[in-house]
Design an enzyme around this catalytic site. Structure first.
Site, short mmCIF file in Angstrom:
data_model
loop_
_atom_site.label_atom_id
_atom_site.label_comp_id
_atom_site.label_asym_id
_atom_site.label_seq_id
_atom_site.Cartn_x
_atom_site.Cartn_y
_atom_site.Cartn_z
N GLU A 195 17.12 65.80 65.88
CA GLU A 195 15.98 66.65 66.19
C GLU A 195 14.93 66.62 65.07
O GLU A 195 13.91 67.31 65.16
CB GLU A 195 16.43 68.09 66.42
CG GLU A 195 17.32 68.27 67.64
CD GLU A 195 17.79 69.70 67.80
OE1 GLU A 195 17.45 70.55 66.93
OE2 GLU A 195 18.49 69.99 68.78
N ARG B 299 20.54 78.81 62.47
CA ARG B 299 19.72 79.90 63.00
C ARG B 299 20.02 80.23 64.46
O ARG B 299 19.60 81.28 64.94
CB ARG B 299 18.24 79.54 62.85
CG ARG B 299 17.76 79.53 61.40
CD ARG B 299 16.33 79.05 61.30
NE ARG B 299 16.24 77.64 61.70
CZ ARG B 299 15.09 77.00 61.88
NH1 ARG B 299 13.94 77.63 61.71
NH2 ARG B 299 15.07 75.73 62.24
N ARG B 300 20.75 79.35 65.15
CA ARG B 300 20.95 79.52 66.59
C ARG B 300 22.37 80.00 66.89
O ARG B 300 23.32 79.22 66.92
CB ARG B 300 20.61 78.21 67.31
CG ARG B 300 19.12 77.90 67.23
CD ARG B 300 18.78 76.52 67.76
NE ARG B 300 19.12 75.46 66.81
CZ ARG B 300 18.71 74.19 66.93
NH1 ARG B 300 17.95 73.84 67.96
NH2 ARG B 300 19.04 73.29 66.05
N PRO C 52 19.99 59.37 53.68
CA PRO C 52 19.76 58.54 54.87
C PRO C 52 18.31 58.10 55.00
O PRO C 52 17.39 58.76 54.54
CB PRO C 52 20.13 59.48 56.03
CG PRO C 52 20.75 60.70 55.41
CD PRO C 52 20.20 60.77 54.02
N ALA D 89 23.11 71.41 65.02
CA ALA D 89 22.66 70.16 65.65
C ALA D 89 22.76 69.03 64.64
O ALA D 89 23.00 69.24 63.45
CB ALA D 89 21.22 70.29 66.15
N TYR E 35 7.35 67.02 51.61
CA TYR E 35 8.71 66.70 52.05
C TYR E 35 9.38 65.77 51.04
O TYR E 35 10.52 66.01 50.64
CB TYR E 35 8.71 66.06 53.44
CG TYR E 35 10.10 65.65 53.87
CD1 TYR E 35 11.07 66.62 54.17
CD2 TYR E 35 10.46 64.30 53.93
CE1 TYR E 35 12.36 66.25 54.53
CE2 TYR E 35 11.75 63.93 54.29
CZ TYR E 35 12.69 64.90 54.59
OH TYR E 35 13.98 64.53 54.94
#
Length: 255
Positions: free
Chosen positions: A191, A39-40, A185, A17, A155
């Site tokens: 997402e 992971r998908r 960025p 994504a 983070y």
């Protein structure tokens, strides 16, 4: 623009994504072969099918969590040729709690993904690059790697680490022809906020209301541009904001 990338093998982590997916598509357009991880599994297979059909390239997929060091190694061993360009894109933010009230699990997830996952892929791939005296490592950083803000202690720390790792890696590879770069960025509508707010769609949508945020393609185009420079050109970092943003915490929103 001259295509200097055709035929190279580009590995993009977090390709299911957002920035990772957009980056994979742009390199595919330049006739690069791809190794994509995430992971998908279903999304990886869909992207593989699309890119192989549209661009007549080879796409290798690996469905695993970047925190799993053994899985990273197994994926790299399955590739039929060495990686020419590594795009360390996999990363995430979890929560916006103050340091005194945050989740230990969220901290572990961010540190293990954003720092240790990136380091694992870099550690496994750069020896081959060094042996060939050729290659490019491109890390996806963040404005959070240049400025800290409330609710982002860990983070921001992970992205500061990415900045330090990028700079140190370039120095470790000093004297070789290997390039090391980073893109930092600001606000990109992907997402990212859905993950940060743990599925709270309404809260995530508010992050991007009232102004035009960056898109995944905006950042992917910069990654592609950096990779496509002549071999003697190394762009170390780029800080990229939407026009409405002036710092990590300054965003002008229309009422």
């Amino acid at each position: 623009m001259k295509n200097r990338l055709q035929g190279k093998l580009v590995l993009v982590t977090g390709a299911t994504a957002g920035i990772g997916e957009a980056t994979a598509k742009l390199f595919a357009e330049s006739k690069c072969n791809l190794a994509i991880s995430g992971r998908r599994e279903e999304r990886l297979q869909s992207l593989k099918k699309e890119l192989e059909k549209d661009f007549d390239i080879e796409v290798f997929t690996g469905a695993f969590d970047i925190r799993d060091r053994d899985a990273c190694g197994e994926f790299l061993e399955s590739l039929i040729s060495p990686v020419d360009i590594l795009v360390n894109n996999a990363g995430l933010a979890k929560g916006v709690d103050a340091v005194y009230d945050a989740s230990f699990d969220d901290w572990d997830t961010m540190i293990d993904t954003n720092i240790k996952g990136l380091l694992t892929m870099t550690r496994l791939i750069t020896p081959s690059m060094k042996q060939r005296n050729s290659g490019h490592v491109i890390n996806i950083g963040s404005i959070a790697g240049h400025e800290a803000y409330p609710g982002g202690s860990v983070y921001c720390a992970t992205k500061h680490a990415v900045k330090a790792i990028t700079e140190a890696t370039k120095k470790d590879l000093h004297g070789t022809e290997i390039r090391v770069s980073m893109v930092s960025p600001g606000l990109v509508e992907t997402e990212f906020s859905n993950v940060r707010f743990k599925g709270d769609e309404e809260r995530a949508e508010k992050v991007y209301k009232g102004y035009k945020a960056l898109t995944a393609v905006d950042i992917a185009e910069i990654v592609h541009f950096i990779a496509n420079r002549p071999m003697h050109v190394n762009i170390m970092d780029t800080i990229v904001f939407p026009v409405a943003q002036s710092s990590a915490s300054m965003v002008h929103k229309e009422a």
